[in-house]
Scaffold this motif. Sequence first.
Motif, mmCIF file in Angstrom:
data_model
loop_
_atom_site.group_PDB
_atom_site.id
_atom_site.type_symbol
_atom_site.label_atom_id
_atom_site.label_comp_id
_atom_site.label_asym_id
_atom_site.label_seq_id
_atom_site.Cartn_x
_atom_site.Cartn_y
_atom_site.Cartn_z
ATOM 1 N N ARG A 321 -24.401 -100.124 52.515
ATOM 2 C CA ARG A 321 -23.954 -100.081 51.125
ATOM 3 C C ARG A 321 -22.441 -100.262 51.024
ATOM 4 O O ARG A 321 -21.948 -101.061 50.239
ATOM 5 N N THR A 325 -18.500 -104.804 49.710
ATOM 6 C CA THR A 325 -17.231 -105.396 49.254
ATOM 7 C C THR A 325 -16.643 -106.308 50.334
ATOM 8 O O THR A 325 -16.198 -107.422 50.047
ATOM 9 N N LYS A 336 -14.895 -109.826 40.031
ATOM 10 C CA LYS A 336 -15.447 -108.473 40.111
ATOM 11 C C LYS A 336 -15.394 -107.847 38.727
ATOM 12 O O LYS A 336 -14.323 -107.770 38.127
ATOM 13 N N HIS A 410 -12.739 -98.954 38.497
ATOM 14 C CA HIS A 410 -11.676 -99.793 39.055
ATOM 15 C C HIS A 410 -10.457 -99.858 38.155
ATOM 16 O O HIS A 410 -9.385 -100.242 38.603
HETATM 17 C C1 2HG Z 1 -17.605 -99.854 45.846
HETATM 18 O O1 2HG Z 1 -18.327 -99.154 45.148
HETATM 19 C C2 2HG Z 1 -16.243 -100.200 45.363
HETATM 20 O O2 2HG Z 1 -17.949 -100.230 46.975
HETATM 21 C C3 2HG Z 1 -15.985 -101.721 45.351
HETATM 22 O O3 2HG Z 1 -16.014 -99.674 44.106
HETATM 23 C C4 2HG Z 1 -16.904 -102.464 44.449
HETATM 24 O O4 2HG Z 1 -16.386 -104.575 45.424
HETATM 25 C C5 2HG Z 1 -16.735 -103.992 44.407
HETATM 26 O O5 2HG Z 1 -16.993 -104.571 43.366
#
Ligand code: 2HG
Length: 453
Positions: A321, A325, A336, A410
């Motif tokens: 998980r 990213t 994003k 974010h």
């Molecule tokens: C996550 O939940 C981060 O892994 C990054 O907030 C999310 O890359 C992303 O859009």
Amino acid sequence: MRALIEELAQAVGSSHVLTDPSTRAPFETDWTRRWSAPALAVVRPADCDQVAAVLRACSRHGIGVVPQGGNTGLVGGSTPRAGVDQVVLSLTRLTEVGPVDLAASSVSVGAGVTLARLQAIAHEAGLDAGLDLGARDSATIAGLAACDAGGLRAIRYGTARTRVAGLRAVLSDGRIIDRRAGLLKDNAGYDLPALLIGSEGTLAVITDVVWRLVPRLDARALALIPVDGFDAAVALVAGVRPVLPSLELCELMTDAGVALTADHLAMSRPVDPAPAYVLLECAATTDPLEELAEALHAAGVGDRAVVATDAASHARLLRLREAHTEAIAAAGVAHKIDVGVPLRGLAAFADQATAIVRDAAPEAQLILFGHLGDGNLHVNILGLHDEADRVEHEILALAIQAGGTISAEHGIGVQKAEHLPLLRGPDELRTMADIKAALDPPGILNPGVLLAR
Ligand code: 2HG
Ligand code: ZN
């Protein structure tokens, strides 16, 4: 400009004013590579007084200041913007750490302390930071507070706002707000620290944070459950959440994300392909596995859940998980869009967002994942070109229509500053602008971030 550079050198020492393009470069481009522009200089103060001296100098010269921690932001909020005279104020040298206060369950740390270091300090004291996210090795505490970061465990511990017991910050004219007492109960006047949390460096520069810690829970159980879609994922949460007091992580992935990330990690896929996957983690003082297994059984998914059997498989499933990213970044520069949507409308939102992308850019690759328990969905799109702005606008409008928000964790940054009026009405925007003008009269702090200019 030479006069400013000299004043900055006087404030922090000339070796901490970086003007050479090659030394500035790592501070001028963000992690996604989507946001990049030159700065006049990168200034690296060592303490709160030096931050105040830097801000006073920049105020005098009317030069913008972009506060930056670990440069892990994703919305262009901590790198310079094109066409504006500004310096980057890097806070990574503010790394002082106070003693852990066990009675108050808190610790005071400098702005530049990373989340990973805070977590290690807390662990040594038998406690935990109560906040966790993939960028923990680089993301710094003041940045987490300034952006009200959420991360992976917000369903149990809340966002950074909940964790900040106090802080010290410097306004653009050098005034210092010192609320480091860290009292749980202190209602003597306006809660200025609360105003700074989530202000994305536009109101003040946070130099110290008193962080509220939580008990350390070492007994953990984790399960990955394939489901038929987002409706089934939400139904699963509704089934397990009320009966799992130890639940602290509840994440959502789709097949597109799992395939890309497993490939990126050279990991074999832990489950057969399914439209979506829910990752649940419980933490307690005694092994919560039985509690988790019973809840999954009662929810009718006991037979298809993949349960971590040892520390290695536990870490592998979490990594699947977390590494989304990185895997997406390795595939290209993604658009994003971080939205929050009430859970009851999540599946419809996902269907409509998929249709928007498919209609606008049939070749683009959409990857949806996020923090299911929080209704916080990360819409990542690879391969958008001229239609990018329209797609972004339509997806943000869709989140609002669904009763959600255009930024769940974010921040607004530069990316969504123009979109903020979609969500906040004129009275609210005017009030925000008034607050900005009162705290930052010359308007030098993070210009163009959050409130469009
Ligand atoms: C996550 O939940 C981060 O892994 C990054 O907030 C999310 O890359 C992303 O859009
Ligand atoms: Zn996230």
